[in-house]
Scaffold this motif. Structure first.
Motif, mmCIF file in Angstrom:
data_model
loop_
_atom_site.group_PDB
_atom_site.id
_atom_site.type_symbol
_atom_site.label_atom_id
_atom_site.label_comp_id
_atom_site.label_asym_id
_atom_site.label_seq_id
_atom_site.Cartn_x
_atom_site.Cartn_y
_atom_site.Cartn_z
ATOM 1 N N ARG A 68 0.838 -1.377 0.021
ATOM 2 C CA ARG A 68 -0.011 0.089 0.230
ATOM 3 C C ARG A 68 0.828 1.183 0.077
ATOM 4 O O ARG A 68 0.474 2.177 -0.741
ATOM 5 N N CYS A 69 1.964 1.230 0.857
ATOM 6 C CA CYS A 69 2.895 2.344 0.704
ATOM 7 C C CYS A 69 3.431 2.649 -0.587
ATOM 8 O O CYS A 69 3.511 3.832 -1.185
ATOM 9 N N ASP A 71 1.938 1.775 -3.502
ATOM 10 C CA ASP A 71 0.816 2.557 -4.284
ATOM 11 C C ASP A 71 0.557 3.834 -3.932
ATOM 12 O O ASP A 71 0.498 4.934 -4.716
ATOM 13 N N LEU A 72 0.751 4.205 -2.595
ATOM 14 C CA LEU A 72 0.590 5.618 -2.104
ATOM 15 C C LEU A 72 1.822 6.630 -2.698
ATOM 16 O O LEU A 72 1.389 7.828 -2.994
ATOM 17 N N THR A 76 0.612 9.946 -4.911
ATOM 18 C CA THR A 76 0.853 11.192 -4.260
ATOM 19 C C THR A 76 2.208 11.787 -5.019
ATOM 20 O O THR A 76 2.758 12.833 -4.648
ATOM 21 N N PHE A 80 4.265 10.916 -0.518
ATOM 22 C CA PHE A 80 4.370 9.995 0.619
ATOM 23 C C PHE A 80 5.296 8.999 0.370
ATOM 24 O O PHE A 80 5.193 8.009 -0.471
ATOM 25 N N TYR A 93 1.171 5.862 7.372
ATOM 26 C CA TYR A 93 -0.046 5.067 7.002
ATOM 27 C C TYR A 93 -0.341 4.122 8.231
ATOM 28 O O TYR A 93 -1.479 3.852 8.082
ATOM 29 N N LEU A 194 -5.471 5.515 4.270
ATOM 30 C CA LEU A 194 -5.752 6.719 3.547
ATOM 31 C C LEU A 194 -5.592 7.876 3.838
ATOM 32 O O LEU A 194 -4.682 8.761 3.477
ATOM 33 N N ALA A 197 -2.179 8.972 5.431
ATOM 34 C CA ALA A 197 -1.273 9.022 4.340
ATOM 35 C C ALA A 197 -1.521 10.473 3.398
ATOM 36 O O ALA A 197 -0.357 11.026 3.128
ATOM 37 N N TYR A 198 -2.490 10.660 3.198
ATOM 38 C CA TYR A 198 -2.779 11.733 2.547
ATOM 39 C C TYR A 198 -2.577 13.168 3.104
ATOM 40 O O TYR A 198 -1.971 14.210 2.637
#
Length: 240
Positions: A68-69, A71-72, A76, A80, A93, A194, A197-198
């Motif tokens: 997931r990190c 993907d983030l 971003t 991120f 996250y 999410l 992280a955002y």
């Protein structure tokens, strides 16, 4: 997890059942701290960072978090970055994700009305004990005893990233230097991992993060700038 955590269970359930639900939440969060801490030398995160444990050999949760990190990082534009400090640190996250998982488990167990707050990362569902929506105060970034906004809702994930406690600790990964321009960023959405992280990514972007947040679908935000301007999206669920 390096922060104060509070849980409010508002369902009319037997005391024994409420105690068991609460213990399950805190046991999970202690487990997350043991496995994901960047301060505990024996944590999975630290072992992966030192090269003692390959990501492929890590537990399923850590593998999922690392994916997931990644993907983030793409979503971003690199702001991120779990490696922004030069070492593995998915904390931006993990805290929100851990609270989201705990809230999902409570819902599945029949506790449909609850508020879980981990150092300003808040997941609420259902209603408060009063029967009304939950009210969530967003800390004033210059006065720890005051709020700058109060939100209200029955199904909200609210994450705040700021520099008011630890100074300008969020790095702009492109410059390798502390980001400046935004004192506090709050993101509201359906998933706390999410949102967490955002919020971190927007702080890392500096003033450009405001426009990025404006374009973020299915999320609302509130921003306090270093020069004390408060800006927020029109649909932010403010308390009446």
């Amino acid at each position: 997890m390096g922060t104060a955590i509070s849980l409010d269970l508002a369902d009319d359930l037997p005391a024994v059942e409420l105690a068991e639900l609460a213990e399950g939440v805190f046991a999970w969060l202690r487990e997350v701290d043991a496995r994901f801490s960047t301060y505990r030398a024996d944590s999975e995160v630290c072992r992966v960072d030192r090269g003692e444990l390959s990501p492929a050999a890590a537990g399923a949760d850590l593998r999922a978090v690392l994916a997931r990190c990644a993907d983030l990082w793409g979503a971003t534009d690199g702001f991120f970055d779990a490696y922004a400090t030069g070492r593995l640190d998915p904390s931006g996250y993990v805290k929100g994700w851990a609270v989201q998982v705990a809230s999902d488990r409570l819902l599945a167990a029949g506790a449909a009305n609850h508020c879980l707050n981990a150092g300003g990362d808040v997941r609420v569902r259902g209603h408060a004990s009063s029967g009304g929506p939950w009210r969530i105060g967003v800390r004033h970034p210059w006065d720890a005893m005051a709020t700058c906004l109060v939100l209200a809702g029955t199904d909200l994930a609210v994450a705040t990233s700021g520099v008011y406690e630890r100074g300008h600790h969020v790095l702009d990964p492109r410059r390798g230097a502390p980001a400046r321009g935004l004192r506090s960023v709050t993101v509201v959405g359906p998933d706390l991992g999410l949102a967490d992280a955002y919020a971190t990514a927007a702080v890392a972007m500096g003033p450009a993060g405001i426009g990025w947040l404006d374009r973020l679908p299915d999320h609302q935000h509130a921003v306090v700038t270093d020069d004390a301007r408060l800006l927020h999206s029109a649909a932010l669920p403010l308390a009446g």
